[in-house]
Design an enzyme around this catalytic site. Sequence first.
Site, PDB file in Angstrom:
ATOM      1  N   HIS A  67       0.834  -1.197   0.000  1.00  0.00           N
ATOM      2  CA  HIS A  67       0.000   0.000   0.000  1.00  0.00           C
ATOM      3  C   HIS A  67       0.868   1.246   0.000  1.00  0.00           C
ATOM      4  O   HIS A  67       1.985   1.243   0.530  1.00  0.00           O
ATOM      5  CB  HIS A  67      -0.891   0.029   1.246  1.00  0.00           C
ATOM      6  CG  HIS A  67      -1.952  -0.999   1.225  1.00  0.00           C
ATOM      7  ND1 HIS A  67      -1.749  -2.289   1.676  1.00  0.00           N
ATOM      8  CD2 HIS A  67      -3.243  -0.946   0.813  1.00  0.00           C
ATOM      9  CE1 HIS A  67      -2.863  -2.983   1.536  1.00  0.00           C
ATOM     10  NE2 HIS A  67      -3.785  -2.193   1.011  1.00  0.00           N
ATOM     11  N   ASP A  87      27.636   0.248  -3.557  1.00  0.00           N
ATOM     12  CA  ASP A  87      27.874   0.988  -4.797  1.00  0.00           C
ATOM     13  C   ASP A  87      29.008   1.999  -4.652  1.00  0.00           C
ATOM     14  O   ASP A  87      29.855   2.117  -5.534  1.00  0.00           O
ATOM     15  CB  ASP A  87      26.593   1.700  -5.232  1.00  0.00           C
ATOM     16  CG  ASP A  87      26.782   2.455  -6.536  1.00  0.00           C
ATOM     17  OD1 ASP A  87      27.286   1.856  -7.505  1.00  0.00           O
ATOM     18  OD2 ASP A  87      26.438   3.647  -6.581  1.00  0.00           O
TER      19      ASP A  87
END
Length: 166
Positions: free
Chosen positions: A77, A128
């Site tokens: 949701h 990263d």
Amino acid sequence: MNGFTHLDANGKANMVDVTEKKETERMARAEGRITVNRAVYTAIKEGSAGKGDVLGTARIAGIMAAKKTQELIPLCHMLLLTKVSVDFRFEDEEMAVAAVCEVRLTGKTGAEMEALTGASAALLTIYDMCKAMDKGMVISNIHLLEKDGGKSGHYVFGDEQIGYME
């Protein structure tokens, strides 16, 4: 366990209907860790990594990811989050950095997925930003630490026996 809530009577995926649920204050905290080599650990801790402020960038990534969970995880949701925080803990002996994401809201459904997504994105951002120095980093132990609010009430990791469903 009452079964899988994201399956209808025919076993097809569906979004849980929360229309009739009452709004309550809700909180979820999740964590995970990334284990790195000594050079990366030192660079993160000292703030000297070549790409810049690793933890500051990872914090922003975790917050942004928590806010966009409904775009990443099917059937989640859309939630109006009132607080998202990402904090880090250095674990010197293991040369690991733990990321802890806490999410708060007042709503009809919980925020466990948002907390888990935030912690995961923070760890992926560390990977990263540091992969040029260590491609062997390991992200692990991503789990829900605690949740509160809603019909199921308060949960704290470790209060239950972990095992397979029968």
